[in-house]
Design an enzyme around this catalytic site. Structure first.
Site, PDB file in Angstrom:
ATOM      1  N   LYS A  20       6.806  42.131 -25.944  1.00 37.56           N
ATOM      2  CA  LYS A  20       6.881  40.639 -26.268  1.00 37.56           C
ATOM      3  C   LYS A  20       7.921  39.986 -25.469  1.00 37.56           C
ATOM      4  O   LYS A  20       8.656  40.495 -24.922  1.00 37.56           O
ATOM      5  CB  LYS A  20       6.922  40.653 -27.595  1.00 37.56           C
ATOM      6  CG  LYS A  20       5.735  41.379 -28.495  1.00 37.56           C
ATOM      7  CD  LYS A  20       5.885  40.990 -29.998  1.00 37.56           C
ATOM      8  CE  LYS A  20       5.303  42.227 -30.746  1.00 37.56           C
ATOM      9  NZ  LYS A  20       5.464  41.916 -32.199  1.00 37.56           N
ATOM     10  N   TYR A  60      -3.865  38.459 -32.781  1.00 40.20           N
ATOM     11  CA  TYR A  60      -3.559  38.645 -33.856  1.00 40.20           C
ATOM     12  C   TYR A  60      -4.341  38.160 -35.214  1.00 40.20           C
ATOM     13  O   TYR A  60      -3.974  37.893 -36.215  1.00 40.20           O
ATOM     14  CB  TYR A  60      -2.198  37.809 -33.983  1.00 40.20           C
ATOM     15  CG  TYR A  60      -0.871  38.775 -33.493  1.00 40.20           C
ATOM     16  CD1 TYR A  60      -0.615  40.196 -33.833  1.00 40.20           C
ATOM     17  CD2 TYR A  60       0.129  38.186 -32.761  1.00 40.20           C
ATOM     18  CE1 TYR A  60       0.383  40.867 -33.385  1.00 40.20           C
ATOM     19  CE2 TYR A  60       1.209  39.079 -31.961  1.00 40.20           C
ATOM     20  CZ  TYR A  60       1.273  40.039 -32.478  1.00 40.20           C
ATOM     21  OH  TYR A  60       2.086  40.913 -32.073  1.00 40.20           O
ATOM     22  N   ARG A  96       2.832  54.578 -31.710  1.00 40.44           N
ATOM     23  CA  ARG A  96       3.288  53.716 -32.794  1.00 40.44           C
ATOM     24  C   ARG A  96       4.599  54.596 -33.349  1.00 40.44           C
ATOM     25  O   ARG A  96       5.404  53.831 -33.731  1.00 40.44           O
ATOM     26  CB  ARG A  96       2.613  53.647 -34.021  1.00 40.44           C
ATOM     27  CG  ARG A  96       0.820  52.959 -33.823  1.00 40.44           C
ATOM     28  CD  ARG A  96       1.304  51.658 -33.692  1.00 40.44           C
ATOM     29  NE  ARG A  96       1.545  51.168 -35.311  1.00 40.44           N
ATOM     30  CZ  ARG A  96       1.430  49.933 -35.676  1.00 40.44           C
ATOM     31  NH1 ARG A  96       1.264  48.814 -34.762  1.00 40.44           N
ATOM     32  NH2 ARG A  96       1.719  49.701 -36.886  1.00 40.44           N
ATOM     33  N   THR A 102       7.387  48.421 -38.390  1.00 47.13           N
ATOM     34  CA  THR A 102       7.250  46.952 -37.985  1.00 47.13           C
ATOM     35  C   THR A 102       8.653  46.037 -38.146  1.00 47.13           C
ATOM     36  O   THR A 102       9.052  45.508 -37.435  1.00 47.13           O
ATOM     37  CB  THR A 102       6.121  46.127 -38.833  1.00 47.13           C
ATOM     38  OG1 THR A 102       5.005  47.003 -38.719  1.00 47.13           O
ATOM     39  CG2 THR A 102       6.172  44.617 -38.397  1.00 47.13           C
ATOM     40  N   ARG A 113      12.012  50.211 -31.549  1.00 46.91           N
ATOM     41  CA  ARG A 113      12.457  48.960 -32.413  1.00 46.91           C
ATOM     42  C   ARG A 113      14.013  49.366 -33.057  1.00 46.91           C
ATOM     43  O   ARG A 113      14.734  48.666 -33.327  1.00 46.91           O
ATOM     44  CB  ARG A 113      11.535  48.739 -33.356  1.00 46.91           C
ATOM     45  CG  ARG A 113      10.190  47.842 -32.731  1.00 46.91           C
ATOM     46  CD  ARG A 113       9.405  47.743 -33.822  1.00 46.91           C
ATOM     47  NE  ARG A 113       7.968  46.836 -33.329  1.00 46.91           N
ATOM     48  CZ  ARG A 113       7.086  46.990 -33.627  1.00 46.91           C
ATOM     49  NH1 ARG A 113       6.592  47.554 -34.780  1.00 46.91           N
ATOM     50  NH2 ARG A 113       5.960  45.850 -33.350  1.00 46.91           N
ATOM     51  N   ASN A 123      10.777  41.927 -33.021  1.00 43.08           N
ATOM     52  CA  ASN A 123      10.757  43.290 -32.827  1.00 43.08           C
ATOM     53  C   ASN A 123      10.230  44.077 -31.337  1.00 43.08           C
ATOM     54  O   ASN A 123       9.849  44.916 -31.355  1.00 43.08           O
ATOM     55  CB  ASN A 123      10.132  44.001 -33.816  1.00 43.08           C
ATOM     56  CG  ASN A 123       8.546  43.508 -33.915  1.00 43.08           C
ATOM     57  OD1 ASN A 123       8.158  42.917 -32.939  1.00 43.08           O
ATOM     58  ND2 ASN A 123       7.991  43.971 -34.903  1.00 43.08           N
ATOM     59  N   HIS A 126       4.566  45.600 -29.057  1.00 41.08           N
ATOM     60  CA  HIS A 126       3.284  45.624 -29.740  1.00 41.08           C
ATOM     61  C   HIS A 126       2.685  46.959 -29.376  1.00 41.08           C
ATOM     62  O   HIS A 126       2.608  47.344 -28.219  1.00 41.08           O
ATOM     63  CB  HIS A 126       2.494  44.591 -29.606  1.00 41.08           C
ATOM     64  CG  HIS A 126       1.010  44.889 -30.088  1.00 41.08           C
ATOM     65  ND1 HIS A 126       0.550  44.503 -31.341  1.00 41.08           N
ATOM     66  CD2 HIS A 126       0.126  45.239 -29.576  1.00 41.08           C
ATOM     67  CE1 HIS A 126      -0.639  44.988 -31.531  1.00 41.08           C
ATOM     68  NE2 HIS A 126      -1.086  45.358 -30.393  1.00 41.08           N
ATOM     69  N   GLU A 137      -8.243  45.601 -28.437  1.00 40.58           N
ATOM     70  CA  GLU A 137      -7.112  45.029 -27.528  1.00 40.58           C
ATOM     71  C   GLU A 137      -7.026  45.057 -26.042  1.00 40.58           C
ATOM     72  O   GLU A 137      -6.738  44.209 -25.262  1.00 40.58           O
ATOM     73  CB  GLU A 137      -5.684  45.518 -28.294  1.00 40.58           C
ATOM     74  CG  GLU A 137      -5.890  44.910 -29.662  1.00 40.58           C
ATOM     75  CD  GLU A 137      -4.296  45.562 -30.455  1.00 40.58           C
ATOM     76  OE1 GLU A 137      -4.353  44.951 -31.434  1.00 40.58           O
ATOM     77  OE2 GLU A 137      -3.579  46.483 -29.950  1.00 40.58           O
TER      78      GLU A 137
HETATM   79  N1  UDP Z   1       5.607  39.884 -38.403  1.00 37.83           N
HETATM   80  C1  UDP Z   1       6.388  38.958 -38.885  1.00 37.83           C
HETATM   81  N2  UDP Z   1       6.918  38.891 -40.066  1.00 37.83           N
HETATM   82  C2  UDP Z   1       6.304  39.919 -40.955  1.00 37.83           C
HETATM   83  C3  UDP Z   1       5.349  40.639 -40.602  1.00 37.83           C
HETATM   84  C4  UDP Z   1       5.104  40.821 -39.184  1.00 37.83           C
HETATM   85  O1  UDP Z   1       6.960  38.155 -37.906  1.00 37.83           O
HETATM   86  O2  UDP Z   1       6.551  39.813 -42.224  1.00 37.83           O
HETATM   87  C5  UDP Z   1       5.397  40.049 -36.718  1.00 37.83           C
HETATM   88  C6  UDP Z   1       6.162  40.996 -36.098  1.00 37.83           C
HETATM   89  O3  UDP Z   1       6.408  40.538 -34.941  1.00 37.83           O
HETATM   90  C7  UDP Z   1       4.886  41.878 -36.021  1.00 37.83           C
HETATM   91  C8  UDP Z   1       3.629  41.318 -35.841  1.00 37.83           C
HETATM   92  O4  UDP Z   1       3.804  40.418 -36.746  1.00 37.83           O
HETATM   93  O5  UDP Z   1       5.174  42.994 -34.910  1.00 37.83           O
HETATM   94  C9  UDP Z   1       2.588  41.856 -36.093  1.00 37.83           C
HETATM   95  O6  UDP Z   1       2.572  42.385 -37.647  1.00 37.83           O
HETATM   96  P1  UDP Z   1       1.981  43.885 -38.033  1.00 37.83           P
HETATM   97  O7  UDP Z   1       1.957  43.880 -39.313  1.00 37.83           O
HETATM   98  O8  UDP Z   1       0.498  44.126 -37.252  1.00 37.83           O
HETATM   99  O9  UDP Z   1       3.025  44.876 -37.419  1.00 37.83           O
HETATM  100  P2  UDP Z   1       2.980  45.887 -36.092  1.00 37.83           P
HETATM  101  O10 UDP Z   1       1.623  46.378 -35.885  1.00 37.83           O
HETATM  102  O11 UDP Z   1       3.588  45.103 -34.957  1.00 37.83           O
HETATM  103  O12 UDP Z   1       4.166  46.812 -36.428  1.00 37.83           O
HETATM  104 MG    MG Z   2      -0.466  45.457 -35.880  1.00 37.04          MG
END
Ligand code: UDP
Ligand code: MG
Length: 162
Positions: A20, A60, A96, A102, A113, A123, A126, A137
């Site tokens: 990102k 998203y 992952r 996350t 992360r 973070n 992605h 995606e």
């Molecule tokens: N995110 C955020 N606040 C939250 C949860 C998620 O800003 O409380 C952002 C974070 O950058 C995350 C992205 O939204 O990577 C996508 O969320 P997801 O739950 O899909 O997490 P990921 O798959 O990236 O671990």
């Molecule tokens: Mg996600």
């Protein structure tokens, strides 16, 4: 257990990974790529792009009801993103794992992360969360012609297939 060539080919999967804007700006591209490369995964597509806000919203779309959705899409479209596709056995799930939880406060040390980020809104990376998401995606971010299929000379050493 070692597999023959055909069984190995059948197990290969692809995942979408993106660094990102925060990861790009912080100079973390090479370090992150290195984590996937050294593990033994194969890079099959890569490009640096600034996505539009509409594009970020598509990426998203699953999160559109969440309170952070608008800010998240503003952020993803705020600067260059390094979009990639990585290939290998189990790469979706293990990718992952390499990335970590996350919320970087909950990511284990040793994960990307966990080692390189502090707050959930920044973070740095992605990764697709499952086979269906990976397929969608990859199709959203790349044209089929941008995906490069090739056999790496290292594969026989990584997987033990001839
Ligand atoms: N995110 C955020 N606040 C939250 C949860 C998620 O800003 O409380 C952002 C974070 O950058 C995350 C992205 O939204 O990577 C996508 O969320 P997801 O739950 O899909 O997490 P990921 O798959 O990236 O671990
Ligand atoms: Mg996600």
């Amino acid at each position: 257990m070692l597999m023959d060539k055909e069984a190995h080919a059948a197990e290969l999967e692809r995942t979408f990974i993106a660094i990102k804007p925060d990861g790009v700006q912080r100079g973390l591209i090479a370090g992150i790529i290195s984590r996937f490369e050294r593990k033994g995964y194969k890079l099959v597509a890569i490009k640096l792009i600034v996505p539009s806000k509409e594009f970020a919203q598509k990426h998203y779309h699953d999160l559109k009801e969440r309170p952070f959705f608008n800010g998240l899409c503003d952020f993803l479209s705020s600067g260059p993103v390094l979009a990639m596709v990585w290939e290998g056995e189990g790469v979706i799930k293990y990718g992952r794992k390499l990335i970590g939880a996350t919320d970087p406060q909950k990511s284990e040390p040793g994960t990307i992360r966990g080692d390189l980020a502090v707050v959930v809104g920044r973070n740095i990376i992605h990764g697709s969360d499952g086979p269906e998401t990976a397929k969608d995606e990859i199709a959203l971010w790349f044209q089929p012609s941008e995906l490069v299929s090739y056999t790496s000379n290292a594969e026989k050493w990584i997987y033990g297939v001839n």
